[in-house]
Design a protein around this motif. Structure first.
Motif, PDB file in Angstrom:
ATOM      1  N   PHE A 140       0.785  -1.326   0.076  1.00  0.00           N
ATOM      2  CA  PHE A 140       0.053   0.085  -0.151  1.00  0.00           C
ATOM      3  C   PHE A 140       0.932   1.339  -0.074  1.00  0.00           C
ATOM      4  CE2 PHE A 140      -2.767  -3.100   2.261  1.00  0.00           C
ATOM      5  CZ  PHE A 140      -3.605  -3.192   1.525  1.00  0.00           C
ATOM      6  N   LEU A 141       2.060   1.163   0.163  1.00  0.00           N
ATOM      7  CA  LEU A 141       3.044   2.292   0.172  1.00  0.00           C
ATOM      8  C   LEU A 141       3.224   2.780  -1.181  1.00  0.00           C
ATOM      9  CD1 LEU A 141       5.880   0.918   2.541  1.00  0.00           C
ATOM     10  CD2 LEU A 141       4.112   2.471   3.052  1.00  0.00           C
ATOM     11  N   PRO A 142       3.283   4.147  -1.263  1.00  0.00           N
ATOM     12  CA  PRO A 142       3.184   4.870  -2.650  1.00  0.00           C
ATOM     13  C   PRO A 142       4.450   4.761  -3.416  1.00  0.00           C
ATOM     14  CG  PRO A 142       3.383   6.521  -0.977  1.00  0.00           C
ATOM     15  CD  PRO A 142       3.179   5.199  -0.345  1.00  0.00           C
ATOM     16  N   THR A 143       5.091   3.634  -3.486  1.00  0.00           N
ATOM     17  CA  THR A 143       6.370   3.408  -4.297  1.00  0.00           C
ATOM     18  C   THR A 143       6.260   3.314  -5.711  1.00  0.00           C
ATOM     19  OG1 THR A 143       6.559   1.154  -4.210  1.00  0.00           O
ATOM     20  CG2 THR A 143       7.463   2.132  -2.184  1.00  0.00           C
ATOM     21  N   LYS A 144       7.262   3.572  -6.290  1.00  0.00           N
ATOM     22  CA  LYS A 144       7.262   3.775  -8.007  1.00  0.00           C
ATOM     23  C   LYS A 144       6.385   2.324  -8.395  1.00  0.00           C
ATOM     24  CE  LYS A 144       9.966   4.460 -12.033  1.00  0.00           C
ATOM     25  NZ  LYS A 144      11.374   4.853 -12.464  1.00  0.00           N
ATOM     26  N   ASN A 145       7.042   1.309  -7.958  1.00  0.00           N
ATOM     27  CA  ASN A 145       6.670  -0.056  -8.365  1.00  0.00           C
ATOM     28  C   ASN A 145       5.380  -0.406  -7.973  1.00  0.00           C
ATOM     29  OD1 ASN A 145       9.282  -1.096  -9.227  1.00  0.00           O
ATOM     30  ND2 ASN A 145       9.640  -2.377  -7.950  1.00  0.00           N
ATOM     31  N   ASN A 146       4.983   0.068  -6.859  1.00  0.00           N
ATOM     32  CA  ASN A 146       3.576  -0.046  -6.247  1.00  0.00           C
ATOM     33  C   ASN A 146       2.496   0.653  -7.381  1.00  0.00           C
ATOM     34  OD1 ASN A 146       4.355  -2.035  -4.337  1.00  0.00           O
ATOM     35  ND2 ASN A 146       3.990  -0.532  -2.772  1.00  0.00           N
ATOM     36  N   LYS A 147       3.203   1.857  -7.408  1.00  0.00           N
ATOM     37  CA  LYS A 147       2.033   2.695  -8.332  1.00  0.00           C
ATOM     38  C   LYS A 147       1.905   2.133  -9.932  1.00  0.00           C
ATOM     39  CE  LYS A 147       2.621   7.078  -6.078  1.00  0.00           C
ATOM     40  NZ  LYS A 147       3.397   8.544  -6.452  1.00  0.00           N
ATOM     41  N   ARG A 148       2.911   1.670 -10.256  1.00  0.00           N
ATOM     42  CA  ARG A 148       2.830   1.101 -11.578  1.00  0.00           C
ATOM     43  C   ARG A 148       2.145  -0.225 -11.669  1.00  0.00           C
ATOM     44  NH1 ARG A 148       1.977   1.709 -16.623  1.00  0.00           N
ATOM     45  NH2 ARG A 148       2.639   0.177 -17.959  1.00  0.00           N
TER      46      ARG A 148
END
Length: 520
Positions: free
Chosen positions: A252-260
């Motif tokens: 759920f963290l807004p990291t680059k990978n998670n967002k993509r």
């Protein structure tokens, strides 16, 4: 003492008691309960790794995996378990084929005993697929793969017609169309030369994705290709997740990978829903739904709802989308993996490549492979079975018990993971003989049941009631593609080939499959 002071003291005591209670619960969860379970398992004679605070064996598992994938193997070495699952290999070698390790605070009981494996796979209600492992891996596909008990029965009943043998046979022309594009591209790459080097792995992936696009979405297969590209990018992002220690909630963290990954998931679902919506409109207009997998699935779903007079007996649009994602990922990956390891092994064992080519020539000549001829490819059948034994697409199967359960002579505590080590089973010398590490397709000359003697010792597509629904599809597609490749080309390993079997979701060649193709 004043009343207010008494209330103040009582309040502090209450807070301290609550804090102590919560601290006890946390310590019990992170230490006392796992240690109690460890003693319970050891008292029954089961050996295993000692419990380590919070992470269990996860740190060592990640460290050993990263170390293993940093070094390729000798090209002719098929003894792959120590590279593919180094930590599990070490544990089983140290503690025996029935042992336990730790997935965080939960015990994982391992087995490669055919009798116990058969019992687990047969009782799918009692031994269910685990949830709550790294959830990022579930973003590729869920559907039938993760449905349980009555939900699984409903999904399987509705999906079954799409994978009926007679339906799959009609898809052979679509297999042929997709493979023709690939072999024609290889012809063009040769230009004036009679041979050239190519990494066949991405070509086989693209071809099998093209097949699933055509057979799932029919005339919308161009849109299906876009879905595959997104799914492939998603898989690459997930590699990073599975090679690190998963921290609950980190997705759920807004990291680059998670967002993509979130954006890819949205795009895939939107694309599939758009295709489904057009079919639903056609269905309401009483137009034919088509004989592709999606059309058959929607028709089966509609019949189930109509028969019972309630949408509760059918799949929702969201569930249909997940099943399409699963078709795409699971069937495409399995076929591509089977073909790439087959080409790698036949590049090394040219006598078997010659025998397979002679069989294809005898059955088809230069004609297009057809359904009748594909059923007569006995040598290729033997080759595929041996490839699946040495390099199964999925080398471990996991289950979990939700209540205290007896398995064999061991009682498993509630919440215990069970890992069926099918790759180790396929490489077990006691079952397969001293030549277990050798590529010898002749061991399957009289069929699978003859060589396994009724044991659950050959499980490339799992087993029991939950055996892979796409098994026949995969085998027929792979036969078609290999027959067409053998009609046009012979092949050998390139000096630049690096032998590195490696698991992401399935077993793949870490550095590709560089072969030298010769015009046949």
């Amino acid at each position: 003492m004043e009343v207010s002071s008494i209330f103040h003291v009582v309040g502090i005591v209450a807070i301290l008691l609550v804090m102590v209670l919560y601290l006890w619960r946390v310590l019990n969860w992170l230490w006392f309960e796992p240690k109690k379970i460890e003693k319970f398992l050891r008292d029954q004679g089961l050996k295993g790794t000692p419990y380590r605070f919070v992470f269990g064996d996860l740190k060592e598992m990640v460290q050993m995996t990263n170390e293993a994938i940093s070094k390729p193997m000798s090209p002719g070495d098929h003894d792959i378990p120590h590279r593919v699952y180094p930590f599990f290999h070490k544990s089983i070698t140290t503690y025996g084929k029935n042992c336990f390790t730790w997935m965080g605070t939960k015990p994982m009981v391992h087995t490669s005993d055919p009798t116990i494996i058969k019992e687990v796979l047969a009782n799918y209600r009692q031994f269910q697929k685990p949830r709550g492992e790294n959830p990022l891996t579930m973003s590729l596909a869920k559907g039938l793969l993760y449905a349980e008990t009555d939900q699984w029965i409903k999904h399987r009943k509705i999906i079954d017609p799409a994978f009926h043998v007679e339906k799959i046979k009609r898809m052979v022309p679509k297999f042929y169309m997709s493979c023709t594009e690939m072999v024609n591209k290889w012809d063009e790459m040769m230009m004036k030369e009679n041979s050239f080097e190519v990494d066949v792995w991405p070509h086989l992936q693209m071809c099998s994705s093209d097949v699933i696009s055509r057979t799932t979405f029919g005339s919308s297969f161009e849109e299906g290709r876009k879905i595959f590209e997104l799914q492939r990018e998603q898989a690459e992002l997930i590699i990073k997740a599975v090679h690190s220690i998963y921290i609950p909630g980190s997705r759920f963290l807004p990291t680059k990978n998670n967002k993509r990954m979130k954006e890819i998931d949205r795009q895939v679902k939107t694309s599939i829903k758009s295709i489904i919506d057009k079919r639903v409109v056609a269905m309401k207009a009483r137009e034919p739904l088509g004989d592709d997998l999606l059309g058959i699935l929607l028709e089966s779903n509609y019949k189930e709802i109509k028969q019972h007079g309630s949408s509760n007996f059918g799949l929702s649009i969201e569930e249909v989308i997940e099943e399409c994602k699963l078709f795409y990922f699971a069937v495409q990956e399995t076929t591509a993996n089977l073909l790439v390891w087959t080409m790698i092994l036949l590049s090394q064992h040219t006598d078997w490549q010659r025998r397979a080519r002679e069989e294809v020539s005898r059955v088809f000549g230069e004609k297009i492979p057809d359904i009748n001829g594909l059923g007569h490819l006995k040598v290729i059948n033997m080759i595929f079975n041996e490839v699946l034994r040495l390099y199964p697409p999925v080398g471990i199967l996991r289950r979990v018990v939700h209540d205290e359960t007896k398995l064999g002579n061991i009682t498993l505590p509630k919440g215990t993971f069970i890992q069926l080590n099918t790759l180790f089973l396929h490489h077990n010398q006691d079952i397969w003989g001293e030549d277990v590490k050798e590529f010898k397709p002749e061991r399957f000359s009289e069929g699978v049941s003859k060589v396994t003697k009724g044991q659950a010792s050959f499980l490339p597509f799992s087993g029991g009631p939950r055996i892979c629904i796409g098994q026949n599809f995969t085998m027929l597609e792979a036969k078609t593609m290999l027959a067409m490749i053998l009609q046009r080309f012979s092949f050998e390993l390139s000096p630049s080939y690096s032998h590195a079997p490696h698991v992401v979701a399935t077993l793949l060649p870490q550095f590709g499959a560089h072969l030298i193709l010769h015009k046949h």
